[in-house]
Write a protein that holds these residues in place. Sequence first.
Motif, short mmCIF file in Angstrom:
data_model
loop_
_atom_site.label_atom_id
_atom_site.label_comp_id
_atom_site.label_asym_id
_atom_site.label_seq_id
_atom_site.Cartn_x
_atom_site.Cartn_y
_atom_site.Cartn_z
N ASN A 158 0.74 -1.21 0.00
CA ASN A 158 -0.02 0.17 0.09
C ASN A 158 0.79 1.16 0.04
O ASN A 158 0.49 2.18 -0.47
CB ASN A 158 -0.86 -0.10 1.19
CG ASN A 158 -2.37 -0.03 0.73
OD1 ASN A 158 -2.62 0.02 -0.38
ND2 ASN A 158 -3.30 -0.78 1.81
N ILE A 159 1.99 1.37 0.62
CA ILE A 159 2.95 2.37 0.64
C ILE A 159 4.34 2.13 0.63
O ILE A 159 4.66 1.08 1.31
CB ILE A 159 2.25 3.13 2.12
CG1 ILE A 159 2.94 4.73 1.85
CG2 ILE A 159 3.02 2.29 3.17
CD1 ILE A 159 2.27 5.58 2.84
N PHE B 18 3.58 5.29 10.75
CA PHE B 18 2.51 5.63 9.80
C PHE B 18 2.33 4.60 8.91
O PHE B 18 1.26 4.25 8.53
CB PHE B 18 2.89 7.11 9.19
CG PHE B 18 1.87 7.40 8.23
CD1 PHE B 18 0.44 7.78 8.54
CD2 PHE B 18 2.19 7.51 6.78
CE1 PHE B 18 -0.40 8.09 7.51
CE2 PHE B 18 1.28 7.89 5.77
CZ PHE B 18 0.06 8.24 6.11
N PHE B 19 3.45 3.92 8.29
CA PHE B 19 3.47 3.05 7.17
C PHE B 19 2.97 2.04 7.85
O PHE B 19 1.97 1.11 7.19
CB PHE B 19 4.95 2.63 6.81
CG PHE B 19 5.41 3.50 5.61
CD1 PHE B 19 5.22 4.91 5.59
CD2 PHE B 19 6.24 3.23 4.70
CE1 PHE B 19 5.52 5.88 4.47
CE2 PHE B 19 6.78 3.78 3.65
CZ PHE B 19 6.45 5.21 3.60
N VAL B 22 -0.90 2.34 7.76
CA VAL B 22 -1.45 2.15 6.33
C VAL B 22 -1.55 0.55 6.01
O VAL B 22 -2.89 0.26 5.40
CB VAL B 22 -0.46 3.11 5.23
CG1 VAL B 22 -1.27 2.78 3.72
CG2 VAL B 22 -0.57 4.26 5.57
N MET B 23 -0.50 -0.04 6.28
CA MET B 23 -0.36 -1.37 5.87
C MET B 23 -1.51 -2.33 6.57
O MET B 23 -2.10 -3.47 5.80
CB MET B 23 1.15 -2.27 6.16
CG MET B 23 2.12 -1.55 5.49
SD MET B 23 2.09 -1.77 3.67
CE MET B 23 3.88 -1.20 3.36
N MET B 25 -4.61 -1.50 7.17
CA MET B 25 -5.86 -0.86 7.06
C MET B 25 -6.52 -1.45 5.54
O MET B 25 -5.64 -1.75 4.64
CB MET B 25 -5.86 0.64 6.68
CG MET B 25 -7.22 1.14 7.28
SD MET B 25 -7.19 2.85 7.22
CE MET B 25 -7.21 3.21 9.07
N VAL B 28 -8.30 0.64 1.64
CA VAL B 28 -7.42 1.89 1.30
C VAL B 28 -7.20 2.30 -0.24
O VAL B 28 -6.88 1.51 -0.98
CB VAL B 28 -6.19 2.05 2.02
CG1 VAL B 28 -5.42 3.13 2.00
CG2 VAL B 28 -6.59 1.84 3.60
#
Lengths: 161, 387
Positions: A158-159, B18-19, B22-23, B25, B28
Motif C-alpha cells: 500500500n505504501i 504511519f506506514f 496504512v499497511m 488498513m 485504502v
Amino acid sequence: MEDILEILINDARTSADEIAKMTGKPVAAVKKQIKQYEQDGTIVHYKAIINPEMVEGNQNLVRALIQVSITPQKDVGFDHIAERIYNFAEVKSCYLVSGSYDLLLVVEGTSIQTVAEFVSSKLSPMENVRQTSTHFLLKKYKDDGRIFKVAQRQKRLNITY
Amino acid sequence: MQVAKAVEQIPPSGIRAFFDLVMGMKDVISLGVGEPDFVTPWNIREHAIYSLEHGYTTYTSNKGMPELRKDIVKFLKWRYDLEYDWDKEMLITVGASEAMDLVFRAILNPGEKVLVHEPCFVAYAPLVTLAGGVAVPVVTSADQGFKVTPKVLERAWTKGVKAMILNYPCNPTGTSYTRNELLAIAKFAKKHDLLVVSDEIYDELTYDFEHTPLATLPGMKARTVYLNGFSKAYAMTGFRLGWAAGPEHILAAMTKIHQYTIMCAPITSQMAGREAIRNGAKEVQAMKKEYDRRRHFIVTSLNEMGMDCHMPQGAFYAFPSIKGLKLGMSSMDFAKDLLEKEKVALVPGNAFGSQCADHIRISYASSYDNLHAAVVRMKHYLEHHRA
C-alpha cells in the motif's frame, strides 16, 4: 492517435471536464472536438464491455464465428452480399478478410439450435454463398484488448518510498 | 550485544509507524506507492520464463552478463549519444539502490562529506552515513520548484566535500532539469572538483523536455557515476535490476565490493532486462503517455482544492504544500487524519527532508479510477474539516 480519442477508447465514460484536466486543453475545446467526432462518424457509438459469463440469465447465449465463402458480384464485389448478411440482427460483426474464405461473421443466438437454424435457413441458401463453416465460441479470454478475469488481488504494498 | 554505532545513529524513520498504520488498513485508496501500477510488459515477463525453461539458473559474471552490458551500452549510444566501455565502465547491480550503496563505499574515507539535496529519496543520507561519510544537506525550496541551483549548492558547500548527489527527475518532487540548468550544476561540480552521483532512474519519465544525462555534458563523464535501472521505465521493480556506469577506477572499486557481497544480479532478472532494453521502448512510451495524463489531472485537481502544487517535470509524484488549506496541522497529522476518515493514503513530506513538514507526496502511479476516487474523498474531507 489524438489524445481525446485514445482516452475515450480506453474509457468512454471519461467526461469532457476530466479529459480537459488530463490533457491541459480547455473544456469547451474538448467538448467541441468530441461533438465533431460524433457527427463525422469517427466516434460511432459508446458501449460497455460485459463479461457474458458474469451476467445472470445470459449463460445460455451462444456465439459463433462463421467463415463464409461467397461469389463476388459484378460492379459491387462483396459489398452487396455483405450488406444482405450483416443486416440480420443475429450478425454482431462482419468482416471481409483475405485468405481461404471471404467473410468472417460473429453470430449470436439464444442456443446452438438458433444459430444453426440461422445458418441453414438464412445464410447458406443465399444465392452467392458458396460455403460456410461454423465455429462455436467456448470461452472468451480477451476481447478488443481487454482480458476477461475475475478481479485480482492487489500485489503492490500500500505504501513504499 | 549492542548494534554498531553507525547503524544506531541512522535516524529511525519517524514515518515507520504511519506506514504500519496504512499497511494494516483495508480498502485504502493508496497514493503512497513508489512504484509503477503497471505490470511488467508481457514480452519481458515471457522472456524471463523462457530463460527459466532453458535452464538459465546460474551465476553470471560479477559485473553482469556481457550481453546485457553490451545491450545497455548500445542503448545509451542510441538514446543519448553517450559512450561507455561495456567491460570497464559498466556494472549490473541489484537495483539502482545497490549501485548507490556501492558508490559511497567505494569513494568515501571516514568523515568525507557528500552534498545531499533535500527533499530527496530516503536512502541517500543513510547510505552515506553507513559508508562512513557525512551527509551535508542542500536545502531546496518550494518557491524555486525544489531545484538544485549553484546558489543553494554554494550555500551548503563546506570544506571536505568530496561528492554530491543529484537525482532527477526527483522522488518525491518530480523536479527535473533542462540542459542549461544542468550546465550550471556541472560548473559548480567542476569548480569544487566533486564527483557527482547522478541517480537518473526516472529518466524515461520526463514530460516537458528531453532528459539530458549529466554525463553527456562537456567534461562531466569523468566525474559522474551514472545510476539507472529497469524498475521505473519498464515497471520491473520486483526484478531488482539496476546498473552503474562511470570512470573505470571507480567502477572497478564498486565491482570489488559487489563481488563479495552480492556476487551478481539474479540471472532471471538479467535475462528479462535484455528483452526490456532491446524491445521495451514502445511500452515505455505508452506508460509515459498515461502517466502524463494522470499528472495533469492530479496537479489540476490538487490546485483546485487549494493545495499549492507545482507541475512536476518528471517521475510520477506530485509534491504539494498543504499550508494554503489552513488546517492547522502538519502534513503527518493531515496524512493520519485523511487515512482514518477517508481511507486515502499518501506520504507526509517529512519522510523526505526535515524542511518538508508542510508537504505531502502523492504518487500518480495509480489507475485513473483510483486517482479520481481519491480526489473525491479528499474534497469531501476538506469540505468538512477546513476552517
